[in-house]
Design a protein around this motif. Structure first.
Motif, PDB file in Angstrom:
ATOM      1  N   GLN A  37       0.817  -1.205   0.000  1.00  0.00           N
ATOM      2  CA  GLN A  37       0.000   0.000   0.000  1.00  0.00           C
ATOM      3  C   GLN A  37       0.858   1.265   0.000  1.00  0.00           C
ATOM      4  O   GLN A  37       0.563   2.228  -0.711  1.00  0.00           O
ATOM      5  CB  GLN A  37      -0.923   0.018   1.223  1.00  0.00           C
ATOM      6  CG  GLN A  37      -2.092  -0.951   1.126  1.00  0.00           C
ATOM      7  CD  GLN A  37      -3.181  -0.427   0.206  1.00  0.00           C
ATOM      8  OE1 GLN A  37      -2.972  -0.237  -0.991  1.00  0.00           O
ATOM      9  NE2 GLN A  37      -4.361  -0.204   0.758  1.00  0.00           N
ATOM     10  N   SER A  46       0.649   2.955  -3.567  1.00  0.00           N
ATOM     11  CA  SER A  46      -0.187   4.158  -3.436  1.00  0.00           C
ATOM     12  C   SER A  46       0.639   5.420  -3.622  1.00  0.00           C
ATOM     13  O   SER A  46       0.162   6.393  -4.225  1.00  0.00           O
ATOM     14  CB  SER A  46      -0.878   4.175  -2.068  1.00  0.00           C
ATOM     15  OG  SER A  46      -1.748   3.075  -1.929  1.00  0.00           O
ATOM     16  N   SER A  76       1.950  12.602  -1.327  1.00  0.00           N
ATOM     17  CA  SER A  76       1.771  11.214  -1.752  1.00  0.00           C
ATOM     18  C   SER A  76       2.109  10.244  -0.635  1.00  0.00           C
ATOM     19  O   SER A  76       1.367   9.281  -0.386  1.00  0.00           O
ATOM     20  CB  SER A  76       2.638  10.932  -2.982  1.00  0.00           C
ATOM     21  OG  SER A  76       2.294  11.777  -4.050  1.00  0.00           O
ATOM     22  N   CYS A  88      -0.522  10.387   2.219  1.00  0.00           N
ATOM     23  CA  CYS A  88      -1.760   9.686   1.850  1.00  0.00           C
ATOM     24  C   CYS A  88      -1.572   8.177   1.856  1.00  0.00           C
ATOM     25  O   CYS A  88      -2.420   7.428   2.365  1.00  0.00           O
ATOM     26  CB  CYS A  88      -2.237  10.149   0.472  1.00  0.00           C
ATOM     27  SG  CYS A  88      -2.765  11.868   0.390  1.00  0.00           S
ATOM     28  N   SER A  89      -0.481   7.708   1.287  1.00  0.00           N
ATOM     29  CA  SER A  89      -0.270   6.266   1.183  1.00  0.00           C
ATOM     30  C   SER A  89      -0.039   5.615   2.544  1.00  0.00           C
ATOM     31  O   SER A  89      -0.495   4.487   2.781  1.00  0.00           O
ATOM     32  CB  SER A  89       0.912   5.975   0.256  1.00  0.00           C
ATOM     33  OG  SER A  89       2.102   6.531   0.787  1.00  0.00           O
ATOM     34  N   LEU A 125      -3.216   4.456   4.352  1.00  0.00           N
ATOM     35  CA  LEU A 125      -4.049   3.441   3.698  1.00  0.00           C
ATOM     36  C   LEU A 125      -3.585   2.021   3.993  1.00  0.00           C
ATOM     37  O   LEU A 125      -3.980   1.088   3.289  1.00  0.00           O
ATOM     38  CB  LEU A 125      -4.043   3.668   2.173  1.00  0.00           C
ATOM     39  CG  LEU A 125      -4.593   5.000   1.686  1.00  0.00           C
ATOM     40  CD1 LEU A 125      -4.423   5.117   0.175  1.00  0.00           C
ATOM     41  CD2 LEU A 125      -6.066   5.137   2.058  1.00  0.00           C
TER      42      LEU A 125
END
Length: 392
Positions: A127, A131, A145, A148-149, A152
């Motif tokens: 992930q 991601s 980036s 956010c990743s 997750l």
């Protein structure tokens, strides 16, 4: 898969539009008669009713409850319903997670601890890496980036439902369920630490990553933002017009298909018991066209005199040609619906059928009564959809 997606989109649009139009009207009419107990029972009945409808057409019960919850969340009574349903939600939430815990075989977790840890590591690493790459390709900065990743790296409780469904259908082995639960628990506990780790991880990556590569990433992100701004300024009217027109055509096409299906599968056999042919077919066609007429008018005319349409019409001759083509396409779609109704009921053919189709379409387009009723329905729907935001 394509048919399943089309079926999902059809019922999603149908339920949401009909629900937003009818349920707020119903709640406003009976508001003075409702106590807290009655409101609670009504809200739960609506949710369970949508669960039954969703299950009967082949969707999951969770999907039906989600749709009705989304509709109720757009009503003015949202806060009251949420307050009343919260104890019920907590009760069923406790039952759900207790039942989930009781279905876990600890011995299986100990036995399969190695694959569990491997799956957890694969989820966390996969992930974060995949991601991050996806967000970078979407034009985000490296820091955004990674942040956010790193948020997750978990699987939610919906995985329990999928694992239970797979086990009950016999498509997965029994040992998969406790593994899924264990992976979900591990990743749930590690997610807060992964979110906190995003900032230090970005610092390390930024220190190791070549400066040229970093500047390339940041320049790509800024260039994409500039291109989006420029493109938005250049095509804003076309985008607004096409979006508005596409939504109007899509929603009202779904409503017309639903009404036609109801009339053909339920209305036509009932009318055939009362009247002989060809009168039963003529009455069915007439009722079908009358029911669909407001939505056919909106399909053909909604947004045809909007500010974006006028701005594009005054822009250039080429724009006028495109706008006329779009309007003709909307007329053709309406004519297809009318021809389908006539073909399944009265079986007109040749020049007579063509004449009747065009006569019906143009009578709908130029009917002032349909225009007023369609505009009234649109205003009611818009009011129901925005009433809660306006009341805050």
């Amino acid at each position: 898969m394509l048919m399943a997606v089309q079926k999902l989109a059809f019922f999603l649009v149908l339920w949401f539009v009909v629900g937003i139009y009818l349920i707020p009207l119903f709640l406003r009419k009976v508001k003075g008669l409702m106590s807290n107990e009655t409101m609670l029972i009504t809200a739960l009945a609506l949710c369970f009713g949508m669960v039954v409808i969703a299950s009967s057409v082949g969707f999951s019960a969770a999907f039906g409850a989600f749709i009705m919850g989304s509709i109720l969340a757009e009503t003015v009574e949202k806060e009251l319903i949420e307050h009343l349903v919260t104890p019920v939600k907590d009760l069923f939430g406790a039952i759900f997670f207790v039942s989930v815990g009781m279905m876990v075989d600890v011995a299986l977790i100990v036995e399969y601890i190695v694959p569990i840890l491997c799956i957890v590591a694969a989820i966390m690493l996969g992930q974060t890496i995949l991601s991050t790459g996806g967000f970078l390709l979407a034009g985000q900065s490296l820091k955004t980036s990674m942040q956010c990743s790193f948020s997750l790296t978990q699987i939610g409780e919906f995985a329990f439902i999928l694992a239970t469904l797979g086990t009950s259908l016999g498509v997965t082995s029994d040992f998969l369920y406790p593994i899924v639960v264990a992976v979900s628990v591990f990743t749930t506990f590690t997610t807060p630490y992964m979110i906190k780790l995003a900032e230090p991880a970005y610092t390390v990556v930024a220190r190791v990553l070549p400066k040229r590569f970093q500047s390339k990433i940041e320049s790509n992100a800024s260039e994409e933002e500039e291109e989006e701004v420029a493109s938005e300024a250049e095509h804003s009217h076309w985008r607004a017009y096409l979006r508005h027109t596409g939504i109007a055509v899509g929603i009202h096409s779904v409503l017309c298909m639903a009404l036609i299906a109801i009339m053909l599968y339920f209305g036509k056999p009932f009318i055939a018991q009362l009247l002989p042919m060809p009168w039963s077919g003529i009455v069915t066609a007439l009722l079908s066209v009358i029911l669909c007429a407001p939505f056919l008018w909106m399909l053909m005319q909604q947004g045809s005199r909007s500010d974006d349409f006028v701005a594009l019409w005054n822009d250039s001759r080429m724009a006028r040609v495109k706008l006329v083509a779009f309007q003709l396409l909307r007329l053709v779609i309406a004519a297809v619906f009318v021809s389908y109704i006539l073909g399944r009921t009265v079986h007109f053919g040749g020049m007579l059928g063509t004449f009747v189709i065009f006569a019906v379409v143009f009578s709908i387009v130029f009917s002032p009564r349909l225009r007023r009723s369609s505009e009234k329905m649109t205003k009611t729907f818009t009011k129901n959809l925005t009433e809660r935001e306006q009341s805050e």
